[in-house]
Design a protein around this motif. Sequence first.
Motif, short mmCIF file in Angstrom:
data_model
loop_
_atom_site.label_atom_id
_atom_site.label_comp_id
_atom_site.label_asym_id
_atom_site.label_seq_id
_atom_site.Cartn_x
_atom_site.Cartn_y
_atom_site.Cartn_z
N SER A 171 0.83 -1.19 0.00
CA SER A 171 0.00 0.00 0.00
C SER A 171 0.88 1.26 0.00
CB SER A 171 -0.90 -0.05 1.24
OG SER A 171 -2.02 0.77 1.07
N LEU A 172 1.89 1.26 0.85
CA LEU A 172 2.84 2.39 0.89
C LEU A 172 3.50 2.58 -0.48
CD1 LEU A 172 4.49 1.62 4.33
CD2 LEU A 172 3.70 3.90 3.67
N MET A 173 3.89 1.46 -1.09
CA MET A 173 4.63 1.56 -2.35
C MET A 173 3.76 2.06 -3.49
SD MET A 173 7.70 1.27 -3.33
CE MET A 173 7.60 2.54 -4.56
N ILE A 174 2.53 1.56 -3.61
CA ILE A 174 1.70 2.00 -4.73
C ILE A 174 1.28 3.46 -4.51
CG2 ILE A 174 -0.59 1.21 -3.91
CD1 ILE A 174 0.70 0.94 -7.53
N CYS A 175 1.10 3.84 -3.27
CA CYS A 175 0.79 5.25 -2.97
C CYS A 175 1.92 6.16 -3.44
CB CYS A 175 0.58 5.44 -1.47
SG CYS A 175 -1.07 5.02 -0.94
N GLU A 176 3.13 5.77 -3.11
CA GLU A 176 4.27 6.61 -3.49
C GLU A 176 4.43 6.68 -5.01
OE1 GLU A 176 7.67 7.07 -0.98
OE2 GLU A 176 8.94 6.30 -2.58
N THR A 190 -11.65 -0.79 -1.35
CA THR A 190 -11.11 -1.82 -2.24
C THR A 190 -11.53 -3.20 -1.76
OG1 THR A 190 -9.20 -0.43 -2.77
CG2 THR A 190 -9.00 -2.79 -3.23
N ALA A 191 -11.42 -3.43 -0.45
CA ALA A 191 -11.82 -4.73 0.10
C ALA A 191 -13.31 -4.98 -0.15
CB ALA A 191 -11.51 -4.77 1.60
N THR A 192 -14.11 -3.95 -0.04
CA THR A 192 -15.55 -4.10 -0.29
C THR A 192 -15.82 -4.47 -1.76
OG1 THR A 192 -16.00 -2.44 1.40
CG2 THR A 192 -17.80 -2.94 -0.12
N ILE A 193 -15.12 -3.78 -2.66
CA ILE A 193 -15.31 -4.06 -4.09
C ILE A 193 -15.00 -5.52 -4.40
CG2 ILE A 193 -14.33 -3.58 -6.39
CD1 ILE A 193 -14.11 -0.62 -5.48
N PHE A 194 -13.99 -6.07 -3.72
CA PHE A 194 -13.56 -7.44 -4.00
C PHE A 194 -14.31 -8.48 -3.18
CE2 PHE A 194 -9.33 -5.61 -5.49
CZ PHE A 194 -9.65 -5.79 -6.82
N THR A 195 -15.26 -8.06 -2.35
CA THR A 195 -16.00 -9.03 -1.55
C THR A 195 -17.25 -9.47 -2.31
OG1 THR A 195 -15.18 -8.06 0.49
CG2 THR A 195 -17.13 -9.45 0.67
N GLY A 232 -9.88 6.26 -14.34
CA GLY A 232 -10.05 4.81 -14.43
C GLY A 232 -8.72 4.07 -14.34
N MET A 233 -7.72 4.58 -15.04
CA MET A 233 -6.40 3.93 -15.02
C MET A 233 -5.78 4.00 -13.63
SD MET A 233 -5.04 5.37 -18.67
CE MET A 233 -3.44 4.57 -18.82
N ALA A 234 -5.88 5.18 -13.02
CA ALA A 234 -5.29 5.36 -11.69
C ALA A 234 -5.99 4.47 -10.66
CB ALA A 234 -5.38 6.82 -11.27
N MET A 235 -7.30 4.37 -10.80
CA MET A 235 -8.06 3.53 -9.87
C MET A 235 -7.68 2.06 -10.02
SD MET A 235 -11.97 3.95 -9.11
CE MET A 235 -12.99 2.53 -8.93
N LEU A 236 -7.52 1.65 -11.27
CA LEU A 236 -7.11 0.27 -11.53
C LEU A 236 -5.76 -0.02 -10.88
CD1 LEU A 236 -7.55 -2.37 -13.06
CD2 LEU A 236 -6.63 -1.29 -15.11
N ALA A 261 -5.47 -2.64 -7.82
CA ALA A 261 -4.74 -3.86 -8.17
C ALA A 261 -3.37 -3.88 -7.50
CB ALA A 261 -4.58 -3.96 -9.68
N GLY A 262 -2.91 -2.70 -7.08
CA GLY A 262 -1.54 -2.57 -6.60
C GLY A 262 -1.33 -2.89 -5.14
N HIS A 263 -2.37 -3.02 -4.36
CA HIS A 263 -2.09 -3.33 -2.94
C HIS A 263 -2.79 -4.57 -2.42
CE1 HIS A 263 -5.81 -0.99 -2.38
NE2 HIS A 263 -5.90 -1.52 -1.21
N GLU A 264 -4.06 -4.77 -2.80
CA GLU A 264 -4.85 -5.86 -2.23
C GLU A 264 -4.26 -7.24 -2.59
OE1 GLU A 264 -7.45 -5.68 -0.25
OE2 GLU A 264 -8.28 -7.69 -0.39
N THR A 265 -3.85 -7.39 -3.84
CA THR A 265 -3.35 -8.68 -4.31
C THR A 265 -2.04 -9.08 -3.63
OG1 THR A 265 -2.38 -7.40 -6.10
CG2 THR A 265 -4.39 -8.59 -6.60
N THR A 266 -1.08 -8.15 -3.64
CA THR A 266 0.22 -8.45 -3.03
C THR A 266 0.08 -8.65 -1.53
OG1 THR A 266 1.19 -7.08 -4.75
CG2 THR A 266 2.62 -7.70 -2.94
N ALA A 267 -0.80 -7.87 -0.92
CA ALA A 267 -1.04 -8.03 0.52
C ALA A 267 -1.55 -9.44 0.83
CB ALA A 267 -2.07 -6.99 0.99
N LYS A 268 -2.47 -9.91 0.01
CA LYS A 268 -3.01 -11.26 0.19
C LYS A 268 -1.89 -12.31 0.07
CE LYS A 268 -7.74 -11.53 0.40
NZ LYS A 268 -8.12 -10.18 0.62
N MET A 269 -1.01 -12.10 -0.92
CA MET A 269 0.08 -13.06 -1.15
C MET A 269 1.09 -13.06 0.00
SD MET A 269 0.40 -15.36 -3.42
CE MET A 269 2.13 -15.67 -3.06
#
Lengths: 405, 65
Positions: free
Chosen positions: A158-163, A179-184, A235-239, A243-251
């Motif tokens: 999250s820190l990295m994609i923010c920066e 983001t978590a809500t969107i993916f639930t 749209g691009m920034a939102m994507l 996509a930039g924090h939730e996935t890697t966090a899960k992994m």
Amino acid sequence: MTDTDIPHGIPLDRETPFDPPAAVMALHRGAEMRRMTYYPSGHLGWLVTSHRLARKVLADTRFSSRMGGPAQAPVPMAGLEAYADFEGDFPVTPGMFIEMDPPDHTRLRRKLTGVFTVRRMKQLEPRIEQFVEERLDALAAGPNPVDLVREFALPVPSLMICELLGVPYDQRDRFEADTATIFTMDGGAEAKEAAFGRLYAFITELSVAKRAEPADDLLSDLAADTELDDAEVAGMAMLLLIAGHETTAKMIALGTMALLENRDQWDLLRERPELMAGGVEELLRYLTIIHTGIIRQVKTDFEFEGHQIKAGECVTVSVQTANRDEAHFIEPDQLDVTGDAKGHLTFGHGVHQCLGQQLARIEMRIAFSRLIARFPDLRLAVPADEVPLRTDQNFYGVGELPVTW
Amino acid sequence: MRLIADREVCIGAGMCALTAPDVFDQDEREGRVVLLTEVPGPESIEAAEEAVQLCPSGALSVERD
């Protein structure tokens, strides 16, 4: 399970935390490709489970990324019923190029690929190391036991994609929960729409500010690009943000749990840190957090692998079974950080293969390496079967991971 | 063997530069494939072939002698 059985969607319920559901593995053993019905309309489409065919489908642009959206889903989700009668292609949010085909997809993706190259991501390593060390310092100084998701796995990406994007991290409460809500999946249609709306407003607000006062970040670059309109930038920034924090966090969280539960693998990585790059690939393969598959739709009739596919039919690629395919991987049901996981499909394949994969790899490598080095005696703070598993989100993982040392 | 890279097909995923960095690079602007050598040395052949196999967009191919 015979090759003619027609499942209704992809099975999601698991018997064990790290293996795909037995029911989806049974489908895979029965046939490489079979008919499957979709939610909510009962649409009769296809399911592809083998590694060989998964690669073929994902590399072939006749399998389009334009489709009926909520009218054809491989898994049940709240609110789908409202779209049961919807026909045709669902409208795309401008800028969301994952839902587009070439040449639209290509035009937008190429605006970003220069930023995510192997070399550019390598230049971020010192910064990622700093984020990781800071979080581990905080962990060492804070309470024990602790939830590793909240204190480590989520903050680092999250820190990295923010920066990278230029999103203020102190405003993370404006994107992490939404983001978590969107993916639930069973989160409720209204709640998801509201979350999407808030996130969109947040990003739009930010990109307007960046256009007025540019900084050295990706959002400023996108906002300054005269070939992109405001909606595309948002749209691009939102994507990228979601996509930039939730996935890697899960992994990072699920990967840590898998290593703790396969202690010999944890110890191997502790003793031989040079195995980590391969270990990350193996964790990506073995855990395959994209458990709901990748969906495509064909736009013309054609024959594929002896099957007649008709225009309008959906094809879902089950990545989790492809990554456990014995025809491609040696002993795929074992977690072996010394094994050869090359060719896994966790980042997808074809023109849509994950844009941020080189960033994700480095984040995981540094996160696991430093965690293991600084907390070699880390262990679960609760019995493994009490760790809450999230099968109800688009990306599989743990809801929290209580650890102690 | 001779390597061929189609920059029009390339989508800049970076698998080639990751797998065989002695043979492939990516351009600064769009991250598209740049061939550092068409004929890799014996020490790089295996990695180069692996990169061709892993390329997600099918931009890479090998011409055999």
